[in-house]
Motif scaffolding. Structure first.
Motif, PDB file in Angstrom:
ATOM      1  N   GLU A 169       6.802 -24.287  16.455  1.00  0.00           N
ATOM      2  CA  GLU A 169       6.856 -23.192  17.427  1.00  0.00           C
ATOM      3  C   GLU A 169       7.301 -23.746  18.773  1.00  0.00           C
ATOM      4  OE1 GLU A 169       4.015 -19.916  19.747  1.00  0.00           O
ATOM      5  OE2 GLU A 169       3.142 -21.296  18.278  1.00  0.00           O
ATOM      6  N   LEU A 170       8.303 -23.114  19.381  1.00  0.00           N
ATOM      7  CA  LEU A 170       8.783 -23.483  20.707  1.00  0.00           C
ATOM      8  C   LEU A 170       8.478 -22.335  21.657  1.00  0.00           C
ATOM      9  CD1 LEU A 170      12.285 -24.993  19.804  1.00  0.00           C
ATOM     10  CD2 LEU A 170      10.101 -26.195  20.028  1.00  0.00           C
ATOM     11  N   PHE A 171       7.923 -22.642  22.815  1.00  0.00           N
ATOM     12  CA  PHE A 171       7.641 -21.607  23.797  1.00  0.00           C
ATOM     13  C   PHE A 171       8.003 -22.123  25.179  1.00  0.00           C
ATOM     14  CE2 PHE A 171       3.738 -23.756  22.452  1.00  0.00           C
ATOM     15  CZ  PHE A 171       3.255 -24.278  23.642  1.00  0.00           C
ATOM     16  N   GLY A 172       7.834 -21.283  26.171  1.00  0.00           N
ATOM     17  CA  GLY A 172       8.272 -21.636  27.523  1.00  0.00           C
ATOM     18  C   GLY A 172       9.596 -20.966  27.838  1.00  0.00           C
ATOM     19  N   ASP A 173      10.320 -21.514  28.787  1.00  0.00           N
ATOM     20  CA  ASP A 173      11.625 -20.971  29.183  1.00  0.00           C
ATOM     21  C   ASP A 173      12.690 -21.480  28.219  1.00  0.00           C
ATOM     22  OD1 ASP A 173      13.815 -19.931  30.374  1.00  0.00           O
ATOM     23  OD2 ASP A 173      13.635 -21.025  32.269  1.00  0.00           O
ATOM     24  N   LEU A 224      10.611 -16.599  10.360  1.00  0.00           N
ATOM     25  CA  LEU A 224      11.574 -16.748  11.443  1.00  0.00           C
ATOM     26  C   LEU A 224      11.276 -15.716  12.520  1.00  0.00           C
ATOM     27  CD1 LEU A 224      14.107 -18.192  12.493  1.00  0.00           C
ATOM     28  CD2 LEU A 224      15.490 -16.439  11.372  1.00  0.00           C
ATOM     29  N   VAL A 225      11.016 -16.214  13.735  1.00  0.00           N
ATOM     30  CA  VAL A 225      10.746 -15.343  14.879  1.00  0.00           C
ATOM     31  C   VAL A 225      11.631 -15.807  16.026  1.00  0.00           C
ATOM     32  CG1 VAL A 225       9.026 -14.506  16.511  1.00  0.00           C
ATOM     33  CG2 VAL A 225       8.363 -14.977  14.155  1.00  0.00           C
ATOM     34  N   VAL A 226      12.704 -15.060  16.282  1.00  0.00           N
ATOM     35  CA  VAL A 226      13.622 -15.358  17.384  1.00  0.00           C
ATOM     36  C   VAL A 226      13.992 -14.051  18.069  1.00  0.00           C
ATOM     37  CG1 VAL A 226      14.554 -17.506  16.429  1.00  0.00           C
ATOM     38  CG2 VAL A 226      15.589 -15.316  15.784  1.00  0.00           C
ATOM     39  N   GLU A 228       8.707 -22.739   8.615  1.00  0.00           N
ATOM     40  CA  GLU A 228       8.339 -21.726   9.608  1.00  0.00           C
ATOM     41  C   GLU A 228       8.872 -22.134  10.978  1.00  0.00           C
ATOM     42  OE1 GLU A 228       4.155 -21.086   9.612  1.00  0.00           O
ATOM     43  OE2 GLU A 228       4.064 -20.482   7.497  1.00  0.00           O
ATOM     44  N   PHE A 229       9.568 -21.197  11.632  1.00  0.00           N
ATOM     45  CA  PHE A 229      10.116 -21.468  12.960  1.00  0.00           C
ATOM     46  C   PHE A 229       9.895 -20.242  13.838  1.00  0.00           C
ATOM     47  CE2 PHE A 229      13.846 -21.528  15.928  1.00  0.00           C
ATOM     48  CZ  PHE A 229      13.366 -22.564  16.723  1.00  0.00           C
ATOM     49  N   GLU A 230       9.279 -20.472  15.001  1.00  0.00           N
ATOM     50  CA  GLU A 230       8.964 -19.380  15.920  1.00  0.00           C
ATOM     51  C   GLU A 230       9.384 -19.769  17.327  1.00  0.00           C
ATOM     52  OE1 GLU A 230       5.148 -16.625  17.336  1.00  0.00           O
ATOM     53  OE2 GLU A 230       4.993 -17.969  15.601  1.00  0.00           O
ATOM     54  N   ALA A 231      10.253 -18.974  17.923  1.00  0.00           N
ATOM     55  CA  ALA A 231      10.694 -19.152  19.307  1.00  0.00           C
ATOM     56  C   ALA A 231      11.096 -17.767  19.814  1.00  0.00           C
ATOM     57  CB  ALA A 231      11.852 -20.138  19.396  1.00  0.00           C
ATOM     58  N   LYS A 232      10.127 -17.013  20.317  1.00  0.00           N
ATOM     59  CA  LYS A 232      10.295 -15.579  20.544  1.00  0.00           C
ATOM     60  C   LYS A 232      11.406 -15.231  21.515  1.00  0.00           C
ATOM     61  CE  LYS A 232       5.677 -14.041  19.243  1.00  0.00           C
ATOM     62  NZ  LYS A 232       4.467 -13.306  19.635  1.00  0.00           N
ATOM     63  N   THR A 233      11.707 -16.083  22.474  1.00  0.00           N
ATOM     64  CA  THR A 233      12.737 -15.753  23.470  1.00  0.00           C
ATOM     65  C   THR A 233      14.016 -16.559  23.261  1.00  0.00           C
ATOM     66  OG1 THR A 233      11.817 -17.370  25.038  1.00  0.00           O
ATOM     67  CG2 THR A 233      11.013 -15.099  25.181  1.00  0.00           C
ATOM     68  N   LEU A 234      14.172 -17.167  22.103  1.00  0.00           N
ATOM     69  CA  LEU A 234      15.364 -17.971  21.815  1.00  0.00           C
ATOM     70  C   LEU A 234      16.433 -17.121  21.144  1.00  0.00           C
ATOM     71  CD1 LEU A 234      16.873 -20.692  21.548  1.00  0.00           C
ATOM     72  CD2 LEU A 234      15.656 -21.028  19.385  1.00  0.00           C
ATOM     73  N   VAL A 235      17.659 -17.226  21.649  1.00  0.00           N
ATOM     74  CA  VAL A 235      18.809 -16.573  21.028  1.00  0.00           C
ATOM     75  C   VAL A 235      19.608 -17.635  20.292  1.00  0.00           C
ATOM     76  CG1 VAL A 235      20.904 -15.235  21.403  1.00  0.00           C
ATOM     77  CG2 VAL A 235      18.887 -14.815  22.831  1.00  0.00           C
TER      78      VAL A 235
END
Length: 558
Positions: free
Chosen positions: A201-205, A255-257, A231-238
């Motif tokens: 999971e990646l978060f932040g800017d 997958l959460v992007v 499993e890969f999650e980075a909600k604000t990643l395009v």
């Protein structure tokens, strides 16, 4: 009794049961660890399994070796070394290090509401950080966490990359650094450092990562080498085009992007998410999400949907029918549906629709008997009564989370006070009362969070129960629901749900003054009954830290 004490499996079960008490579990486990030698290891392993931060763990060192400080520039709390340490001074550290299985992020956030007693000479809130000299001192003495399985690491200005990465790590969450060159180097070393990693999971800017094709290429290369990473999650990643195509054809399961569903639908080929189980979908058109579901029939176990504009009830009914047709009835467990709110400069909601959702619309999902989460985070009004709640509860007996509406708008159509700021043309002809809440809580024994507009009153012969109705319920979301007799409602909630910890009502802008004051009165009475606590885990956590030095030094009695 002697045979039970000699059975390690039984002792582990006892300790795990003790740990379920969120308020006193830690202190009880510490007491068990001192009871006899047979209980020492199971109790200590359970006590130290999950830790809120690296920061607190360094307090195992002698007091004259470390020093906390407060950086006013960014309101962070920093731990630094005052002197060089000897190997023997890390013995306490080593004694507990192999017991740690989970490290949560090094900040006290709503996601992990750990906190500390301020009297322990530590800062109770905010971001906490560890200087590199402290981390290097630990590495110099060979300090590791050999059994660490999960690590959640917020970005540190001193250590932008997570320290103490372990070969046993299976789940990693991290706030990405500002420098993409460092991020690329970290991703290239990740397969070697964490070969068993299953979830990232990646978060932040994440804007810099969205714009960096080289970093996204390094991300793909890491996934190609990490064969267990699904499993890969980075909600604000395009994702860029190449990375998006890789994920569509990969064996990814979650997958959460931020990409729109349309981006994925443009990818053609025979392999379209062959193993996808959890997906986060963002689109302005629910029909596109339905098209996506038709391309992966009978696969999804959970779905998150985000929309910027509220669809009409007919659109939602159609979408739920498509979920019914395309998702496996026995395995689908979670649906999260969210519509964003728009606010003006005065923080008033500008897109509250006059839409009503009827019970049959929701019952399109009634076929999913194993549903555990149904969250409709939407600014709608739900025309329901107690009979509808009976139907829901019988359809979804395994519910853990059940929320119908956004707290900002929940119960808005119930408010008939003259100071209501919004003109609500639609008035529902149905109402859910405390009786309906009782039905839901009884029929769904694992329910932990409930949210819906209710009429909280004595009506219908409701009385304060003599025994708990549901001991799992911890959060109740009521918005601007009607309250009659706050004292009775507080007594009812206290007896019916003894583990209730959080009550969400009204909104932050005091839009509905009357209902806000009524629910505030309920909350105050619950606080006086010692029901709702701001720092739920504070006493247990403080007890853990205040006693851990003596735990290591004391001889355990036979």
């Amino acid at each position: 009794m002697q045979s039970a004490i000699e059975n390690t499996d039984v002792l582990i079960l006892i300790c795990e049961y003790v740990a379920t008490d969120r308020l006193y579990g830690a202190s009880d486990l510490a007491a068990l660890a001192r009871t006899c030698k047979a209980l020492t290891e199971p109790a200590l392993n359970c006590l130290w399994r999950v830790m809120p931060s690296y920061f607190l763990f360094f307090y195992l060192l002698p007091e004259d070796a470390i020093e906390p400080s407060h950086d006013l520039t960014d309101d962070s709390h920093i731990l630094r070394m005052k002197r060089r340490t000897t190997s023997e001074e890390w013995d306490r550290f080593r004694f507990y290090a192999h017991r740690i299985r989970v490290f949560l992020r090094n900040t006290f956030s709503p996601k992990y509401p750990f906190d500390i007693n301020p009297s322990y000479n530590m800062y109770p809130v905010g971001f906490i950080d560890i200087r590199m000299d402290t981390l290097n001192e630990a590495k110099r003495h060979g300090i590791t966490f050999p059994n660490l399985g999960e690590l959640d690491w917020a970005m540190s200005k001193f250590a932008p990359e997570p320290p103490f990465l372990s070969s046993s790590l299976t789940k990693l969450g991290m706030c990405i650094p500002d420098d993409m060159v460092n991020m690329q180097a970290f991703l290239r070393s990740l397969p070697e450092n964490c070969p068993k990693l299953r979830s990232l999971e990646l978060f932040g800017d994440l804007e810099a990562l969205s714009a960096s094709s080289n970093t996204q290429r390094a991300l793909v290369q890491a996934f190609e080498k990490l064969h267990d990473l699904h499993e890969f999650e980075a909600k604000t990643l395009v994702l860029d085009e190449a990375t998006l195509v890789y994920f569509v054809c990969s064996p990814i399961q979650k997958l959460v992007v931020k990409n729109d569903v349309h981006d994925f639908l443009r990818v053609t080929g025979p392999h379209f998410f062959p193993n996808l189980r959890h997906f986060c979908a963002a689109s302005s058109d629910l029909k596109e999400i339905a098209r996506f579901l038709h391309r992966i029939p009978n696969q999804l176990h959970s779905l998150e949907v985000y929309k910027d504009q509220p669809p009409k009830e007919a659109e939602i009914a159609y979408f739920f029918q498509e979920i019914n047709r395309t998702c496996p009835h026995e395995k689908f467990t979670s649906l999260f549906f969210s519509v964003l709110l728009n606010f003006d400069v005065d923080l008033h909601i500008t897109n509250v629709p006059n839409y009503v959702i009827e019970a049959p619309t929701l019952l399109h999902l009634g076929c999913f008997k194993n549903l555990e989460n149904l969250t409709m985070h939407v600014p709608y009004y739900f025309n329901l009564d107690n009979v509808d709640i009976v139907d829901f509860a019988s359809s979804w007996p395994r519910l853990r989370r059940f929320i119908l509406g956004r707290v900002e708008c929940m119960g808005l159509d119930m408010d008939e006070s003259p100071d209501t700021e919004y003109s609500v043309a639609i008035r529902r002809d149905k109402r859910v009362t405390l009786e309906g809440l009782i039905t839901l809580a009884k029929s769904c024994p694992h329910l932990q969070c409930a949210g819906l507009a209710i009429v909280a009153s004595r009506g219908g012969g409701i009385e304060v129960p003599d025994e708990p109705i549901n001991t799992e319920l911890e959060e109740l979301v009521v918005g601007s629901s009607v309250v009659q007799d706050p004292h009775f409602v507080a007594q009812f909630l206290s007896e019916a749900f003894p583990n209730l910890r959080k009550l969400y009502y009204g909104n932050a802008w005091q839009t509905f003054a009357k209902s806000n004051m009524e629910w505030q009165a309920v909350e105050k009475k619950l606080v006086r009954m010692n029901q709702i606590r701001d720092l739920v885990i504070c006493p247990a956590l403080y007890d853990k830290w205040s006693s851990m030095r003596s735990l290591y030094d004391k001889a355990v009695p036979c």
